[in-house]
Design an enzyme around this catalytic site. Structure first.
Site, PDB file in Angstrom:
ATOM      1  CG  ASN A 124     -19.463  32.768  35.612  1.00 39.14           C
ATOM      2  OD1 ASN A 124     -18.440  32.343  35.101  1.00 39.14           O
ATOM      3  ND2 ASN A 124     -20.178  33.755  35.068  1.00 39.14           N
ATOM      4  CD1 TRP A 154     -26.789  34.455  28.922  1.00 32.83           C
ATOM      5  CD2 TRP A 154     -26.165  35.200  30.936  1.00 32.83           C
ATOM      6  NE1 TRP A 154     -27.668  33.947  29.831  1.00 32.83           N
ATOM      7  CE2 TRP A 154     -27.317  34.381  31.075  1.00 32.83           C
ATOM      8  CE3 TRP A 154     -25.600  35.749  32.078  1.00 32.83           C
ATOM      9  CZ2 TRP A 154     -27.909  34.129  32.313  1.00 32.83           C
ATOM     10  CZ3 TRP A 154     -26.189  35.498  33.294  1.00 32.83           C
ATOM     11  CH2 TRP A 154     -27.326  34.697  33.411  1.00 32.83           C
ATOM     12  CG  LEU A 155     -21.836  35.109  23.618  1.00 34.41           C
ATOM     13  CD1 LEU A 155     -20.397  34.983  23.135  1.00 34.41           C
ATOM     14  CD2 LEU A 155     -22.770  35.277  22.423  1.00 34.41           C
ATOM     15  CG  ASP A 195     -22.105  44.598  17.754  1.00 37.32           C
ATOM     16  OD1 ASP A 195     -21.154  45.014  17.068  1.00 37.32           O
ATOM     17  OD2 ASP A 195     -23.017  43.896  17.271  1.00 37.32           O
ATOM     18  CE1 TYR A 200     -21.173  36.874  30.550  1.00 35.32           C
ATOM     19  CE2 TYR A 200     -22.285  36.876  32.675  1.00 35.32           C
ATOM     20  CZ  TYR A 200     -21.409  36.283  31.780  1.00 35.32           C
ATOM     21  OH  TYR A 200     -20.769  35.125  32.115  1.00 35.32           O
ATOM     22  NE  ARG A 201     -26.993  44.658  25.355  1.00 33.19           N
ATOM     23  CZ  ARG A 201     -27.016  43.943  24.235  1.00 33.19           C
ATOM     24  NH1 ARG A 201     -26.018  44.000  23.385  1.00 33.19           N
ATOM     25  NH2 ARG A 201     -28.037  43.147  23.967  1.00 33.19           N
ATOM     26  CD  GLU A 250     -15.057  33.736  37.317  1.00 36.12           C
ATOM     27  OE1 GLU A 250     -15.410  33.330  36.203  1.00 36.12           O
ATOM     28  OE2 GLU A 250     -15.378  33.143  38.372  1.00 36.12           O
ATOM     29  NE  ARG A 286     -18.642  34.826  26.913  1.00 33.71           N
ATOM     30  CZ  ARG A 286     -17.405  34.806  26.465  1.00 33.71           C
ATOM     31  NH1 ARG A 286     -16.525  33.966  27.018  1.00 33.71           N
ATOM     32  NH2 ARG A 286     -17.011  35.594  25.494  1.00 33.71           N
ATOM     33  N   GLY A 287     -20.501  31.357  31.639  1.00 34.02           N
ATOM     34  CA  GLY A 287     -20.805  30.712  32.912  1.00 34.02           C
ATOM     35  C   GLY A 287     -22.206  30.988  33.411  1.00 34.02           C
TER      36      GLY A 287
END
Length: 503
Positions: A171, A189-190, A284, A175-176, A235, A193-194
């Site tokens: 993946n 990351w949420l 953000d 991301y921050r 990706e 997310r991968g």
């Protein structure tokens, strides 16, 4: 064709879209302040050659206009991005061709997929210099802190690379990351997310998660990683489709992961499941500071880089920002995919001022009553990235959805709030949206700004004012004769109509 960061910088410089700054600058607040002023004015990209506390130069605002995004994608006009979207739409939901021409088009797309296969570079530039854990000091990287209320220094434009421990599927996300110590960072990351999914799988398997961060990469790779389209492609293959040729990858020195061979800097590390530290607050994309969250801790043990590497960065915030320019380009790529999902949609637009996803304007070829409401409901469920769209405005196909004057006119002249506005309460929502009454749960609004037909209205609709076509053609022919040929009526100064676009 830009195949790495350095070549893209060369392209920008050749086109007069890059400024080199030789004055000493501070990565703490100062770089972001300078870049923000450029972003507000649509100014050039910046390369800071002397950065306090670091031997590495900093590039920022490289993707600060839609024009430069197109150049990064090896294109000249935003409309060309829709051609790419058609390819992706064909791969996402292939249909049996009914004509020879359709079969040929599909064959061309499959050939593009074959060309997009990544290749291996055994002597990659990204490993010209290798630093082991004892030599590692992340503080020497010119990480920026954009806002005074930010918790620390951050990485924003790194490709974060992980691998599924069961399937081996990689993946690649953006991301921050927050600097925590000379050898550690937290990643934000949420849960959907991968990378987060890979960490959960590693935890169940009782393993550490390997993670690599590629910094200073071809902007095209960033665009590919930021495209959340549900296609069964890696990706890397996705990026190859974007560029028209396969991405060159290199094996990490200490991890079983692959990274772009031409990256400027690569960080290699691991995450131990359950090991977290507070991350945030940071400014953000909503234009506010986010909260503090416990986030996975990355322990880095190796850093490789090119000789004299360039550090690429950006930052979030209220538009215009680079992320908003990227979203405008992605909007064009989504359009053919969305048309395939919702056939009546002619075009759609996600305005930058609405954070590039909070409000959508859709034009339809209206054929029956209630169609605008159907289109709005279908839009919300068409693609995952539209889940958090708060407002959907539906207009007729003759409205230019990218002209706010026409959209406001359609709303003002065609909408009865009682009849044409509908609200869906308490739907799953963006946790960063402070306007919601309950965090993570919010309402959605649909606005039907189309011309009403029976039985939507029980009275005749007024006839739109239009010029006489013969007179309009005659005036066009005689325009020079009037002595007006030197006037450029295509360029509109918004201040003449009462608008003030200053930051």
């Amino acid at each position: 064709m830009a195949r790495d960061l350095r070549k893209f910088i060369e392209i920008l410089e050749q086109k007069g879209q890059l400024r080199r700054i030789q004055a000493l600058v501070d990565p703490d607040l100062e770089i972001a302040e300078i870049a923000n002023r450029m972003l507000q004015a649509g100014g050039p990209a910046l390369l800071f050659e002397q950065v306090k506390g670091s031997p590495f130069p900093v590039a920022i605002n490289l993707m600060g206009t839609v024009e430069r995004i197109c150049w990064a994608m090896n294109m000249d006009q935003p409309e060309e991005l829709e051609t790419l979207g058609k390819k992706l739409a064909m791969l996402q939901q292939p249909k049996p061709p009914k004509k020879i021409a359709q079969a040929i088009d599909f064959g061309k797309v499959l050939f593009d997929v074959l060309k997009a296969k990544p290749s291996r570079d055994f002597f990659p530039p990204c490993q010209e210099v290798i630093l082991t854990e004892k030599e590692l000091d992340l503080g020497k990287l010119p990480l920026i802190r954009p806002y005074p209320g930010d918790a620390g220094k951050i990485i924003t434009l790194g490709l974060v690379i992980t691998r599924d421990c069961e399937t081996g599927t990689p993946n690649v996300g953006v991301y921050r990351l927050q600097l925590q110590s000379p050898t550690t960072m937290t990643v934000h990351w949420l849960s959907v997310r991968g990378g987060a999914r890979h960490l959960r799988k590693a935890a169940l398997a009782g393993k550490k998660l390997e993670i690599a961060i590629a910094l200073g990469i071809d902007p095209l790779l960033i665009m590919a990683a930021a495209t959340p389209i549900p296609v069964d492609l890696s990706e890397w293959l996705f990026a190859g489709l974007y560029s028209g040729e396969g991405v060159k990858l290199a094996k990490c020195k200490t991890l079983d992961l692959e990274v772009p061979a031409d990256a400027e800097i690569v960080l290699e590390g691991t995450i131990t499941p359950g090991e977290v530290l507070p991350d945030g607050p940071f400014g953000d994309h909503m234009g506010y500071y986010g909260g503090v969250e416990d986030s996975p801790l990355i322990r880095f043990h190796c850093l490789t880089h090119r000789k004299n590497p360039i550090y690429l960065t950006t930052f979030s915030g209220r538009p215009p920002k680079e992320e908003a320019m990227m979203a405008i380009a992605l909007n064009r790529i989504y359009t053919p995919i969305l048309r395939q999902q919702v056939s009546e949609i002619v075009d759609f637009f996600l305005p930058m001022e609405a954070l590039s996803y909070k409000a959508a304007i859709i034009s339809i070829d209206k054929a029956y009553p209630g169609q605008a409401r159907r289109a709005a409901l279908a839009f919300w469920s068409a693609l995952p990235q539209f889940t958090y769209t708060k407002f959907v405005i539906v207009v007729d196909k003759n409205i230019n959805i990218r002209d706010p004057r026409q959209v406001v006119w359609a709303i003002s002249s065609k909408v009865d709030p009682v009849r044409d506005v509908f609200i869906l309460p308490e739907t799953p929502f963006d946790t960063l949206d402070f306007a919601s009454q309950k965090i993570g749960l919010g309402g959605r609004m649909g606005i039907d700004a189309t011309t009403k037909i029976t039985p939507e209205t029980d009275h005749p609709w007024g006839e739109s004012l239009e010029s006489d076509p013969d007179v309009a053609a005659m005036v066009a022919r005689r325009w020079q004769e009037y002595g007006l040929a030197d006037l450029n009526l295509g360029v509109v100064d918004p201040t003449l109509f009462g608008y003030d676009l200053r930051g």
